[in-house]
Write an enzyme that holds these catalytic residues in place. Structure first.
Site, PDB file in Angstrom:
ATOM      1  N   ASP A   1       0.828  -1.206   0.000  1.00 22.17           N
ATOM      2  CA  ASP A   1       0.000   0.000   0.000  1.00 22.17           C
ATOM      3  C   ASP A   1       0.868   1.264   0.000  1.00 22.17           C
ATOM      4  OD1 ASP A   1      -2.417   1.370   0.025  1.00 22.17           O
ATOM      5  OD2 ASP A   1      -3.244   0.154   1.644  1.00 22.17           O
TER       6      ASP A   1
ATOM      7  N   ASP B   1     -10.567   0.939  -3.669  1.00 20.77           N
ATOM      8  CA  ASP B   1     -11.157   0.521  -2.397  1.00 20.77           C
ATOM      9  C   ASP B   1     -12.671   0.416  -2.505  1.00 20.77           C
ATOM     10  OD1 ASP B   1      -8.853   0.218  -0.916  1.00 20.77           O
ATOM     11  OD2 ASP B   1      -8.909   2.215  -0.034  1.00 20.77           O
TER      12      ASP B   1
END
Length: 556
Positions: free
Chosen positions: A449, A513
């Protein structure tokens, strides 16, 4: 190959690259080169068959009006944006590059030019592949005494007169890659990214097309920069109606200062042409990307990421039940997300301490990894190795490892700062700790990430977005070298950092997301404009979406 000394005005060199239904034609103009044609494949050509009229000299302008020079020097009369911009302490700002060498084949050519006054040499390489994708590599070298400050080196291609619209993409968290299509207006239409990454608002590629173009018919020209740092995409229309498209790296002030003998290699530019609409551009990119030696070759594993099921509540019994159920329904890879390391019991602490938490995992991750592997599935793990938090052991030991202007801590993002991977100590810390975790048990996959913009990308007083980007490429490559078979998923607060540079270092992208299926199908559709779907994770989320709070049945 042709060596250039004093260039004759009687015999003009013509370079014709032809492959994949596309032609690129370059022609010698006095002591330099212009791009005559980029688009549909042409037959055999010569000076007579080209029959290209020069651009009209406008009243009240210069006595010359050059066409599509590869370096677009203002000194030669070009009135648009130049390919190169820089100086030597405020001097050597007007360039006149003279061609010294041409090396050409049927599908590739390298042109080398020199400006003796400025003390610079530039080489531009054009590679046209079997899918019609044109890759442009350019390099500038300081060949004189003293430093040369480079402001930018962009690559440009001309657009045909019938190209009259632009299609590119904008977005934000949970709504990435949203298309916008509009007229090519006079002046410069620009998409620039300053996040230190290719963020949610990044366009991946910028597309020119005709008003009549749709998915399966009409002409299309595309250009994107293969880079994961700061970036520029331009479309320019000059007052004489000529149009061009350009792309490259956005350099911060002082980021590249070349000493004598040093070179700057610009990120590659990836361009494509289609006479069969937008789908033709998609097919060309897919063919180009799938032809790479490192492209994933086996069917993509069905992956379960457990983040939204448990968040930071890591419990071996609870996770074991999920693993057993996943095996029953045919899941092939299980990923444990955030919360397994250091003091990471919430999102306000622990980033940078890549050691397994003894509080949460007293026996390490091996029991969970062994369970997953015993079910015939792969085990994956989440990292965010480019970030650091104040509340971490690594920061307490090395506060100087934060990217920052000297003496001023940057504003926080999710309570995070950015670790300086251009610092050898910080780079080694991240590499060795991550590698040690990977070797502690059988881990086949990592989700990496990147949740924070680089607002102060400064190391030892100098801007380092470029070096930080190169460092993460090197780190990914080194992790794969040390751990054969390892696959890396690139995630950046959802669907950021999806670009044609990272694609050569990662094996999959976390596309967003956003798990709402209505929103997600749109994001998937446009991300797949140039990235093959096997590299794009598409997720089945909960019935009640965590982002939109919309309810969607599993059948949808």
């Amino acid at each position: 190959m042709r060596q250039f000394g004093l260039v004759t005005r009687l015999l003009r060199v013509l370079v014709h690259l032809k492959n994949g239904g596309t032609s690129l034609v370059l022609r010698q103009v006095e002591d330099t080169f212009e791009i005559v044609h980029w688009g549909a494949a042409l037959g055999d050509i010569d000076e007579k068959s080209l029959a290209i009229a020069g651009r009209a000299v406008m009243h009240g302008a210069l006595d010359v009006n050059p066409s599509n020079l590869i370096l677009r020097e203002h000194s030669r009369g070009w009135i648009g944006h130049p390919a190169l911009r820089g100086h030597r302490s405020g001097k050597s700002v007007a360039n006149w590059f003279v061609c010294k060498n041409v090396d050409a084949k049927s599908d590739q050519a390298t042109i080398t030019l020199e400006d003796k006054t400025a003390g610079l040499e530039i080489s531009v390489q054009y590679l046209l592949d079997a899918h019609g994708i044109l890759k442009i590599n350019s390099k500038v070298t300081n060949i004189a005494d003293g430093d040369y400050t480079l402001e930018h080196l962009l690559n440009w291609l001309p657009l045909a007169p019938q190209a009259d619209e632009i299609l590119d993409f904008y977005g934000h968290w949970t709504k990435e890659r949203q298309p916008q299509r509009r007229e090519i207006a006079y002046g410069l239409t620009t998409r620039e990214g300053f996040e230190g990454r290719s963020g949610h608002d990044y366009t991946i590629t910028q597309i020119a097309l005709t008003k009549a173009t749709n998915f399966n018919q009409g002409e299309v020209w595309s250009m994107g920069v293969a880079w994961s740092g700061n970036n520029i995409h331009h479309v320019e229309k000059l007052i004489d109606r000529s149009k061009s498209i350009g792309a490259g790296e956005y350099l911060l002030p002082g980021e590249v200062i070349l000493a004598k003998g040093e070179s700057y290699e610009a990120p590659a530019v990836i361009a494509g042409y289609s006479s069969n609409g937008l789908d033709g551009i998609t097919n060309a990119h897919y063919g180009h990307i799938r032809a790479r030696k490192n492209h994933p070759s086996r069917p993509r594993p069905l992956t379960l990421n457990m983040w939204e099921a448990v968040y930071f509540d890591h419990n071996f019994e609870k996770l074991s039940a999920m693993v057993n159920k996943a095996a029953e329904i045919g899941v092939e890879r299980v990923v444990l997300d955030d919360g397994w390391f250091g003091a990471r019991r919430d999102d306000k602490q622990g980033l940078g301490d890549w050691v397994v938490s003894k509080d949460v995992w007293p026996n390490g991750l091996k029991p969970l990894a062994d369970l997953v592997n015993s079910k015939g599935m792969e085990f994956g793990l989440w990292f965010e190795g480019e970030m650091i938090q104040i509340d971490s052991d690594v920061y307490r030991a090395h506060p100087d490892w934060v990217l920052q202007e000297t003496g001023r801590m940057p504003v926080a993002g999710r309570t995070q700062q950015v670790i300086d991977l251009t610092n050898p100590g910080a780079y080694s810390h991240v590499l060795e700790q991550v590698d040690a975790v990977l070797k502690s048990c059988k881990i086949s996959y990592i989700k990496w990430d990147h949740n924070r913009w680089l607002t102060d990308p400064i190391s030892a007083g100098r801007a380092v977005v470029r070096k930080q980007t190169q460092a993460i490429y090197n780190l990914f490559d080194e992790l794969k070298k040390r751990n054969p078979g390892l696959e890396i998923e690139s995630c950046s607060s959802g669907g950021g950092r999806i670009d044609l540079g990272m694609i050569d270092h990662a094996d999959r992208f976390w596309t967003s997301d956003q798990n709402d299926p209505l929103e997600r199908q749109y994001i998937q559709r446009w991300t797949a404009m140039v990235i093959p779907p096997e590299m794009l994770g598409t997720h089945v989320g909960p019935t009640h979406g965590h982002q939109t709070h919309r309810t969607a049945e599993i059948s949808f």
